[in-house]
Design a protein around this motif. Structure first.
Motif, PDB file in Angstrom:
ATOM      1  N   ALA A  22      -0.091  42.152 -64.513  1.00  0.00           N
ATOM      2  CA  ALA A  22      -1.225  41.718 -63.698  1.00  0.00           C
ATOM      3  C   ALA A  22      -0.873  41.716 -62.219  1.00  0.00           C
ATOM      4  O   ALA A  22       0.307  41.669 -61.837  1.00  0.00           O
ATOM      5  CB  ALA A  22      -1.666  40.317 -64.120  1.00  0.00           C
ATOM      6  N   VAL A  23      -1.900  41.793 -61.369  1.00  0.00           N
ATOM      7  CA  VAL A  23      -1.700  41.697 -59.926  1.00  0.00           C
ATOM      8  C   VAL A  23      -1.029  40.365 -59.604  1.00  0.00           C
ATOM      9  O   VAL A  23      -1.435  39.310 -60.093  1.00  0.00           O
ATOM     10  CB  VAL A  23      -3.044  41.815 -59.186  1.00  0.00           C
ATOM     11  N   GLY A  24       0.035  40.413 -58.834  1.00  0.00           N
ATOM     12  CA  GLY A  24       0.797  39.227 -58.483  1.00  0.00           C
ATOM     13  C   GLY A  24       1.947  38.933 -59.423  1.00  0.00           C
ATOM     14  O   GLY A  24       2.792  38.085 -59.127  1.00  0.00           O
ATOM     15  N   GLU A  25       1.999  39.635 -60.549  1.00  0.00           N
ATOM     16  CA  GLU A  25       3.060  39.406 -61.527  1.00  0.00           C
ATOM     17  C   GLU A  25       4.312  40.196 -61.151  1.00  0.00           C
ATOM     18  O   GLU A  25       4.226  41.332 -60.676  1.00  0.00           O
ATOM     19  CB  GLU A  25       2.586  39.823 -62.918  1.00  0.00           C
ATOM     20  N   ALA A  26       5.456  39.587 -61.370  1.00  0.00           N
ATOM     21  CA  ALA A  26       6.722  40.261 -61.077  1.00  0.00           C
ATOM     22  C   ALA A  26       7.043  41.288 -62.153  1.00  0.00           C
ATOM     23  O   ALA A  26       6.766  41.080 -63.334  1.00  0.00           O
ATOM     24  CB  ALA A  26       7.849  39.237 -60.994  1.00  0.00           C
ATOM     25  N   LEU A  27       7.603  42.406 -61.723  1.00  0.00           N
ATOM     26  CA  LEU A  27       8.058  43.416 -62.669  1.00  0.00           C
ATOM     27  C   LEU A  27       9.362  42.953 -63.322  1.00  0.00           C
ATOM     28  O   LEU A  27      10.076  42.114 -62.758  1.00  0.00           O
ATOM     29  CB  LEU A  27       8.290  44.750 -61.965  1.00  0.00           C
ATOM     30  N   PRO A  28       9.687  43.494 -64.485  1.00  0.00           N
ATOM     31  CA  PRO A  28      11.000  43.190 -65.067  1.00  0.00           C
ATOM     32  C   PRO A  28      12.105  43.579 -64.089  1.00  0.00           C
ATOM     33  O   PRO A  28      11.939  44.444 -63.233  1.00  0.00           O
ATOM     34  CB  PRO A  28      11.030  44.058 -66.328  1.00  0.00           C
ATOM     35  N   SER A  29      13.250  42.937 -64.232  1.00  0.00           N
ATOM     36  CA  SER A  29      14.372  43.230 -63.350  1.00  0.00           C
ATOM     37  C   SER A  29      14.847  44.667 -63.535  1.00  0.00           C
ATOM     38  O   SER A  29      14.565  45.309 -64.554  1.00  0.00           O
ATOM     39  CB  SER A  29      15.531  42.271 -63.642  1.00  0.00           C
ATOM     40  N   GLU A  30      15.572  45.176 -62.544  1.00  0.00           N
ATOM     41  CA  GLU A  30      16.109  46.527 -62.645  1.00  0.00           C
ATOM     42  C   GLU A  30      17.022  46.653 -63.863  1.00  0.00           C
ATOM     43  O   GLU A  30      16.997  47.674 -64.565  1.00  0.00           O
ATOM     44  CB  GLU A  30      16.868  46.880 -61.364  1.00  0.00           C
ATOM     45  N   ALA A  31      17.802  45.616 -64.119  1.00  0.00           N
ATOM     46  CA  ALA A  31      18.700  45.659 -65.266  1.00  0.00           C
ATOM     47  C   ALA A  31      17.918  45.739 -66.577  1.00  0.00           C
ATOM     48  O   ALA A  31      18.261  46.517 -67.481  1.00  0.00           O
ATOM     49  CB  ALA A  31      19.598  44.425 -65.268  1.00  0.00           C
ATOM     50  N   ARG A  32      16.836  44.959 -66.680  1.00  0.00           N
ATOM     51  CA  ARG A  32      16.028  44.965 -67.904  1.00  0.00           C
ATOM     52  C   ARG A  32      15.326  46.302 -68.093  1.00  0.00           C
ATOM     53  O   ARG A  32      15.267  46.832 -69.203  1.00  0.00           O
ATOM     54  CB  ARG A  32      15.012  43.829 -67.860  1.00  0.00           C
TER      55      ARG A  32
END
Length: 251
Positions: A22-32
């Protein structure tokens, strides 16, 4: 074969389009993301860079990327107008008129406009600039009664469509065909590329509300400066937008 970073970007783009991210939601980490897609950190960063260039995410360089917006269908006026698109993306549009002339329609333009070959039309050739750099050659052929209005204002002043709209020409629909061609000598010289270099070509037939074709366009872009992106999802209309291409640089 599509590169891994492009496939990763496609997968994340789809999640944004569908609302899974969703808009405003953080993406998974680069490691994940690296674990999920079996990708190196550099590949993950290339994918994130592509989404950042499209304006879909923001953050990076120590800040976790978050969804900035969902891709939506580009407004008709913005897609049709290079000037409107450049303004919307925060860049400075410009143009140099190479030619504005009345002549007989060539067979290709005549067929698109539904007029006999040789019928008087108005041809326009402009070099379009982005932040002062040549990025596109714009060739347009207008039917005579519409094209003659171009002599009433400065074609170097901005959008031709805005000028025509202000004079009562209601262009409301267009068909677009996009392909690639090798740059002829004259185009290569004007765009500052080598002869034979690949160019993105967008051919267009624009019509008024009553379905009358009034313009045939043949625009040729430097693919290192402008690209086209299509995003689609179930239950949403197609989003077809002009974009700035991914440079492949890591943030």
């Amino acid at each position: 074969m599509t590169s891994l970073h492009a496939r990763l970007a496609d997968a994340l783009r789809e999640r944004i389009v569908t609302g899974a991210l969703a808009v405003g939601e953080a993406l998974p980490s680069e490691a994940r993301l690296g674990e999920e897609f079996g990708a190196s950190r550099g590949t993950v960063r290339q994918a994130l860079s592509a989404l950042r260039h499209e304006g879909l995410i923001e953050g990076g360089r120590g800040r976790q990327p978050v969804v900035r917006r969902r891709p939506t269908a580009q407004p008709f006026e913005t897609f049709l107008s290079f000037s409107a698109w450049a303004d919307q993306t925060g860049h400075r549009p410009g143009q140099r008129t190479v030619e504005l002339a009345r002549r007989g329609a060539d067979p290709v333009a005549a067929r698109a406009l539904g007029v006999p070959p040789g019928e008087p039309v108005i041809d326009v050739l402009r070099l379009r600039l982005l932040d002062g750099e040549p990025v596109m050659l714009e060739r347009s052929t207008f039917v005579l009664d519409v094209g003659r209005l171009l002599f009433d204002f400065d074609p170097d002043g901005g959008s031709l469509y805005a000028g025509l709209l202000a004079r009562g020409v209601d262009i409301t629909a267009a068909t677009h065909t996009i392909d690639a061609i090798a740059a002829p000598s004259a185009d290569a010289e004007r765009l500052g590329v080598a002869k034979g270099s690949p160019l993105l070509r967008e051919r267009r037939t624009a019509c008024t509300a009553d379905g009358r074709p009034v313009e045939y366009g043949d625009d040729r872009y430097r693919p290192d400066r402008v690209a086209f992106t299509i995003a689609n999802a179930r239950a949403q209309r197609l989003a077809f937008v002009r974009t700035l291409p991914d440079t492949g640089e890591t943030p």
